[in-house]
Design an enzyme around this catalytic site. Structure first.
Site, PDB file in Angstrom:
ATOM      1  N   ARG A   1     -47.650 -32.320  17.501  1.00  0.00           N
ATOM      2  CA  ARG A   1     -48.618 -33.076  16.699  1.00  0.00           C
ATOM      3  C   ARG A   1     -49.976 -32.385  16.678  1.00  0.00           C
ATOM      4  O   ARG A   1     -50.724 -32.492  15.713  1.00  0.00           O
ATOM      5  CB  ARG A   1     -48.766 -34.500  17.250  1.00  0.00           C
ATOM      6  CG  ARG A   1     -47.537 -35.361  17.001  1.00  0.00           C
ATOM      7  CD  ARG A   1     -47.816 -36.833  17.240  1.00  0.00           C
ATOM      8  NE  ARG A   1     -48.098 -37.147  18.629  1.00  0.00           N
ATOM      9  CZ  ARG A   1     -47.164 -37.383  19.554  1.00  0.00           C
ATOM     10  NH1 ARG A   1     -45.879 -37.327  19.224  1.00  0.00           N
ATOM     11  NH2 ARG A   1     -47.509 -37.673  20.780  1.00  0.00           N
TER      12      ARG A   1
ATOM     13  N   SER B   1     -34.285 -35.884  26.834  1.00  0.00           N
ATOM     14  CA  SER B   1     -34.885 -37.165  26.474  1.00  0.00           C
ATOM     15  C   SER B   1     -33.948 -38.356  26.607  1.00  0.00           C
ATOM     16  O   SER B   1     -33.731 -39.094  25.660  1.00  0.00           O
ATOM     17  CB  SER B   1     -35.391 -37.066  25.022  1.00  0.00           C
ATOM     18  OG  SER B   1     -36.287 -38.111  24.769  1.00  0.00           O
TER      19      SER B   1
ATOM     20  N   ASN C   1     -33.700 -42.462  31.781  1.00  0.00           N
ATOM     21  CA  ASN C   1     -33.275 -42.598  33.192  1.00  0.00           C
ATOM     22  C   ASN C   1     -33.423 -44.041  33.660  1.00  0.00           C
ATOM     23  O   ASN C   1     -32.621 -44.542  34.435  1.00  0.00           O
ATOM     24  CB  ASN C   1     -34.080 -41.755  34.199  1.00  0.00           C
ATOM     25  CG  ASN C   1     -34.929 -40.689  33.617  1.00  0.00           C
ATOM     26  OD1 ASN C   1     -35.479 -40.871  32.552  1.00  0.00           O
ATOM     27  ND2 ASN C   1     -35.042 -39.587  34.308  1.00  0.00           N
ATOM     28  N   CYS C   2     -34.502 -44.682  33.156  1.00  0.00           N
ATOM     29  CA  CYS C   2     -34.804 -46.028  33.648  1.00  0.00           C
ATOM     30  C   CYS C   2     -33.720 -47.028  33.245  1.00  0.00           C
ATOM     31  O   CYS C   2     -33.599 -48.101  33.836  1.00  0.00           O
ATOM     32  CB  CYS C   2     -36.161 -46.483  33.122  1.00  0.00           C
ATOM     33  SG  CYS C   2     -37.458 -45.266  33.447  1.00  0.00           S
TER      34      CYS C   2
ATOM     35  N   ILE D   1     -49.937 -21.927  33.512  1.00  0.00           N
ATOM     36  CA  ILE D   1     -48.812 -22.820  33.828  1.00  0.00           C
ATOM     37  C   ILE D   1     -49.322 -24.235  34.129  1.00  0.00           C
ATOM     38  O   ILE D   1     -50.222 -24.414  34.958  1.00  0.00           O
ATOM     39  CB  ILE D   1     -47.986 -22.289  35.027  1.00  0.00           C
ATOM     40  CG1 ILE D   1     -47.531 -20.853  34.759  1.00  0.00           C
ATOM     41  CG2 ILE D   1     -46.789 -23.200  35.295  1.00  0.00           C
ATOM     42  CD1 ILE D   1     -46.727 -20.223  35.885  1.00  0.00           C
TER      43      ILE D   1
HETATM   44  P1  FAD Z   1     -37.225 -36.207  34.545  1.00  0.00           P
HETATM   45  O1  FAD Z   1     -37.381 -37.250  33.521  1.00  0.00           O
HETATM   46  O2  FAD Z   1     -36.255 -36.444  35.641  1.00  0.00           O
HETATM   47  O3  FAD Z   1     -36.859 -34.854  33.814  1.00  0.00           O
HETATM   48  C1  FAD Z   1     -36.693 -33.676  34.535  1.00  0.00           C
HETATM   49  C2  FAD Z   1     -35.617 -32.863  33.860  1.00  0.00           C
HETATM   50  O4  FAD Z   1     -35.800 -31.521  34.218  1.00  0.00           O
HETATM   51  C3  FAD Z   1     -34.218 -33.233  34.302  1.00  0.00           C
HETATM   52  O5  FAD Z   1     -33.437 -33.659  33.214  1.00  0.00           O
HETATM   53  C4  FAD Z   1     -33.675 -31.949  34.921  1.00  0.00           C
HETATM   54  O6  FAD Z   1     -32.317 -31.731  34.594  1.00  0.00           O
HETATM   55  C5  FAD Z   1     -34.534 -30.903  34.291  1.00  0.00           C
HETATM   56  N1  FAD Z   1     -34.692 -29.690  35.093  1.00  0.00           N
HETATM   57  C6  FAD Z   1     -35.032 -29.608  36.402  1.00  0.00           C
HETATM   58  N2  FAD Z   1     -35.104 -28.319  36.793  1.00  0.00           N
HETATM   59  C7  FAD Z   1     -34.806 -27.579  35.700  1.00  0.00           C
HETATM   60  C8  FAD Z   1     -34.713 -26.194  35.472  1.00  0.00           C
HETATM   61  N3  FAD Z   1     -34.963 -25.306  36.443  1.00  0.00           N
HETATM   62  N4  FAD Z   1     -34.371 -25.768  34.247  1.00  0.00           N
HETATM   63  C9  FAD Z   1     -34.138 -26.654  33.248  1.00  0.00           C
HETATM   64  N5  FAD Z   1     -34.208 -27.985  33.407  1.00  0.00           N
HETATM   65  C10 FAD Z   1     -34.549 -28.441  34.616  1.00  0.00           C
HETATM   66  N6  FAD Z   1     -39.831 -45.073  36.267  1.00  0.00           N
HETATM   67  C11 FAD Z   1     -40.535 -46.136  35.838  1.00  0.00           C
HETATM   68  O7  FAD Z   1     -41.732 -46.018  35.625  1.00  0.00           O
HETATM   69  N7  FAD Z   1     -39.910 -47.343  35.610  1.00  0.00           N
HETATM   70  C12 FAD Z   1     -38.583 -47.519  35.815  1.00  0.00           C
HETATM   71  O8  FAD Z   1     -38.053 -48.610  35.581  1.00  0.00           O
HETATM   72  C13 FAD Z   1     -37.828 -46.429  36.300  1.00  0.00           C
HETATM   73  N8  FAD Z   1     -36.505 -46.565  36.546  1.00  0.00           N
HETATM   74  C14 FAD Z   1     -35.791 -45.480  36.968  1.00  0.00           C
HETATM   75  C15 FAD Z   1     -34.436 -45.624  37.203  1.00  0.00           C
HETATM   76  C16 FAD Z   1     -33.688 -44.535  37.626  1.00  0.00           C
HETATM   77  C17 FAD Z   1     -32.233 -44.704  37.897  1.00  0.00           C
HETATM   78  C18 FAD Z   1     -34.306 -43.275  37.792  1.00  0.00           C
HETATM   79  C19 FAD Z   1     -33.516 -42.082  38.225  1.00  0.00           C
HETATM   80  C20 FAD Z   1     -35.660 -43.124  37.569  1.00  0.00           C
HETATM   81  C21 FAD Z   1     -36.418 -44.225  37.154  1.00  0.00           C
HETATM   82  N9  FAD Z   1     -37.787 -44.114  36.935  1.00  0.00           N
HETATM   83  C22 FAD Z   1     -38.510 -45.198  36.506  1.00  0.00           C
HETATM   84  C23 FAD Z   1     -38.508 -42.850  37.182  1.00  0.00           C
HETATM   85  C24 FAD Z   1     -38.698 -42.056  35.913  1.00  0.00           C
HETATM   86  O9  FAD Z   1     -37.483 -41.915  35.274  1.00  0.00           O
HETATM   87  C25 FAD Z   1     -39.285 -40.710  36.279  1.00  0.00           C
HETATM   88  O10 FAD Z   1     -40.522 -40.919  36.909  1.00  0.00           O
HETATM   89  C26 FAD Z   1     -39.508 -39.818  35.075  1.00  0.00           C
HETATM   90  O11 FAD Z   1     -38.308 -39.599  34.406  1.00  0.00           O
HETATM   91  C27 FAD Z   1     -40.111 -38.489  35.523  1.00  0.00           C
HETATM   92  O12 FAD Z   1     -40.215 -37.622  34.451  1.00  0.00           O
HETATM   93  P2  FAD Z   1     -40.079 -36.052  34.681  1.00  0.00           P
HETATM   94  O13 FAD Z   1     -40.230 -35.417  33.363  1.00  0.00           O
HETATM   95  O14 FAD Z   1     -40.988 -35.646  35.780  1.00  0.00           O
HETATM   96  O15 FAD Z   1     -38.616 -35.868  35.254  1.00  0.00           O
END
Ligand code: FAD
Length: 572
Positions: A26, A43, A46-47, A284
């Site tokens: 955007r 995308s 997870n929640c 980074i």
């Molecule tokens: P993620 O969304 O986990 O994304 C990280 C991604 O990076 C993953 O898909 C992984 O495969 C990928 N990855 C990692 N290393 C590499 C690599 N070297 N190369 C390529 N890809 C890679 N939060 C809330 O606020 N409310 C909720 O109700 C809630 N419920 C949840 C329920 C569950 C079961 C889970 C697991 C989490 C929940 N969360 C909730 C937490 C929330 O989902 C996370 O805080 C959020 O997704 C974090 O975002 P992120 O981008 O840091 O990580």
């Protein structure tokens, strides 16, 4: 960095990564944006995973928020799923990528790199942890595997190790699937971020919903036959039968790439970033569960693995990459969880953290208002606790548990904390009201009023933790009939309406600690007593709070240590 055609590579395509990519587009129509996701889906929600396990969400496709095709057609963003980034060559401005389908490895150059690799579920190295039937939950394939296990093994009993957010959500969803669920928690309470007494409401609600809870006992091993889990053994040698075990004992930041690339890692184990989410390398950025961020209330670095902060940080990183001034103002761990119709929400610091930090300039109050006008059908009581600075009334934290309207109040208080508000601001807050939605004095206003009375010195508070050896005269000002149904151990009942006539029955040489049902009548009583020269204090939240502070009554013959809760006896 070429200003016209920036090449931005993003590691991780879920909450933080996808959000950052979309925002970048955007802001910069010309940038080349490539997202690398090692899993099969970008995308995804997870929640929503616990609810997919529990059949509340039936269609797996509903968990896919955006597909690679949508990223391509709507945002002109390339998403490479099943591509793992395995290294960062900072000096060359390149990453190394492994195509997991083909096994080939290649390099890609970046002008800016964003790390959003998330966190990994903690798997303690316990004997038997690799038995079939022991699961963690982080991805769609994880949730699918749990569903298939339940169906394929005709599982009847589940043990959930860890009673935090995911543990509680899984307890509800596995119960919904017809399993008998036991939660095994190392601490002496469920929902560790809550203060002990607030968690007691959750404990009771879980029990009401037939979840067994085993507290204060860590897991020693998983036991099984033929490679499949059959039970979980605790350190106190309790054996919890399990056809299925879910490990939900927390997550740790995924920092392998960052560590290998010698980016700075903070003391909490997360990637260290500045206010614009930039790492120790100026090209980074890092966001989401992998980073450690500043707690806006305590000023300490912390890990808050939640979706809201991940999404906000992602936008800020995108802004910064595009040359905008953007600043992440920190987190305050505002969170909500639903379990069997009960809502549990919190923001800011808990009292236990204040105690750990040896902070003495604070007070906490309890109240138990209804979510909307009690005369309008369907009103439900909520339990609200507010922490504030005693010297000036600055709001520090709040926790609430109830069936309705809980998250709205915590959201208001969360925003108040973000804006540096005081209890006087809560007292004055203008919130929407009609009888079916709230009260003319909203629970948030009431919390502000109760706290403001304390800060102004109109009422002093007695500490629940000091009750066992307080030496005070305990006065219960509820009606006799209420008191007959149950009362604080050792309390003498004088109903409020008789108090002025019966002042002669009260001691003048001892403190008087006053309680009622929820703290309202006792406040009136304290005002009366103080003005008649008595040393009177309010037991905030009254009998309703007593029931969660001392669910098994005052410890007999012994006295509790100040600030500590009596532990629940272990039970499964
Ligand atoms: P993620 O969304 O986990 O994304 C990280 C991604 O990076 C993953 O898909 C992984 O495969 C990928 N990855 C990692 N290393 C590499 C690599 N070297 N190369 C390529 N890809 C890679 N939060 C809330 O606020 N409310 C909720 O109700 C809630 N419920 C949840 C329920 C569950 C079961 C889970 C697991 C989490 C929940 N969360 C909730 C937490 C929330 O989902 C996370 O805080 C959020 O997704 C974090 O975002 P992120 O981008 O840091 O990580």
């Amino acid at each position: 960095m070429s200003m016209n055609h920036k090449r931005v590579l993003i590691v991780g395509g879920v909450a933080g990564g996808a959000s950052c990519a979309a925002r970048l587009r955007r802001l910069d129509e010309k940038a080349e944006i490539v997202v690398f996701e090692k899993g099969p889906y970008p995308s995804f929600a997870n929640c929503g995973l616990p609810y997919y396990v529990g059949d509340a969400i039936l269609d797996e496709a509903k968990l896919l928020v955006a597909t690679p095709n949508l990223f391509r057609t709507r945002f002109n963003i390339e998403v490479r799923t099943e591509h793992e980034v395995v290294g960062i060559h900072r000096e060359e401005g390149k990453i190394e990528v492994k195509d997991l389908r083909r096994g080939s490895v290649y390099q890609e150059a970046y002008d800016a790199l964003v790390l959003s690799p998330g966190a990994v579920p903690v798997r303690p190295p316990l004997p038997g942890i690799d038995l079939a039937g022991v699961f963690t939950l982080r991805t769609i394939p994880d949730s699918r595997a749990i569903r298939e296990w339940i169906q394929g093994s005709d599982a009847k009993r589940a043990v959930i190790v860890g009673g935090g957010f995911i543990g509680l959500e899984m307890a509800e969803n596995l119960t919904r699937r017809g399993l008998n669920v036991t939660i095994a928690e190392m601490l002496d309470q469920v929902m560790p971020p809550l203060d002990h007494e607030m968690a007691e409401y959750v404990y009771m609600h879980l029990q009401d919903n037939h979840v067994s809870i085993h507290l204060g006992d860590a897991i020693a091993r998983f036991e099984g036959t033929d490679g499949r889990v059959t039970s979980v053994l605790t350190q106190s040698r309790a054996r919890l039968q399990a056809d299925l075990a879910i490990l939900s004992v927390g997550v740790k930041p995924e920092t392998k790439l960052a560590k290998d690339a010698e980016l700075e890692i903070g003391p909490r184990g997360g990637i260290r970033v500045d206010e614009s989410m930039r790492t120790s390398d100026p090209s980074i950025w890092a966001v989401g569960d992998a980073v450690e961020v500043m707690d806006a209330v305590t000023g300490e670095f912390c890990l808050v693995p939640l979706a809201g902060p991940a999404n906000r940080q992602a936008r800020i990183a995108a802004d910064a990459i595009c040359g905008r001034t953007a600043r992440f103002r920190g987190v305050q761990a505002t969170a909500v969880c639903g379990v069997f119709g009960l809502t549990v929400a919190m923001t800011g610091v808990s009292e236990k953290r204040l105690l750990q930090a040896k902070n003495t300039d604070y007070e906490s109050i309890y109240l138990h208002p209804t979510d909307h006008a009690s005369y309008y059908p369907g009103a439900k009581v909520m339990h609200l606790k507010l922490m504030f600075r005693r010297s000036d009334g600055l709001v520090l934290g709040a926790q609430a548990v109830g069936e309705q309207g809980v998250e709205r109040r915590i959201d208001v208080i969360s925003f108040a904390i973000q804006k540096g508000s005081t209890v006087f601001d809560l007292e004055e807050a203008e919130l929407c009201y009609a009888p079916q939605f709230g009260m003319a004095k909203d629970p948030v206003n009431l919390a502000g009023m109760v706290a403001a009375n304390v800060v102004r010195g109109d009422v002093s508070l007695a500490k629940w933790s000091d009750l066992p050896d307080c030496g005070a005269f305990l006065l219960d000002v509820r009606e006799e009939e209420e008191s007959r149904r149950g009362s604080i151990d050792g309390a003498i009942n004088i109903p409020l309406d008789q108090l002025r006539q019966r002042l002669g029955e009260l001691p003048r040489n001892r403190p008087i600690w006053v309680s009622c049902a929820g703290g309202h009548r006792s406040y009136y009583a304290v005002r009366i007593l103080q003005q008649h020269g008595f040393d009177a204090s309010n037991l905030s939240g009254g009998y309703n709070t007593w029931e969660v502070w001392y669910p098994e009554g005052l410890p007999s013959g012994e006295t509790g240590e100040s600030g500590e809760h009596p532990s629940r006896s272990r039970a499964a």
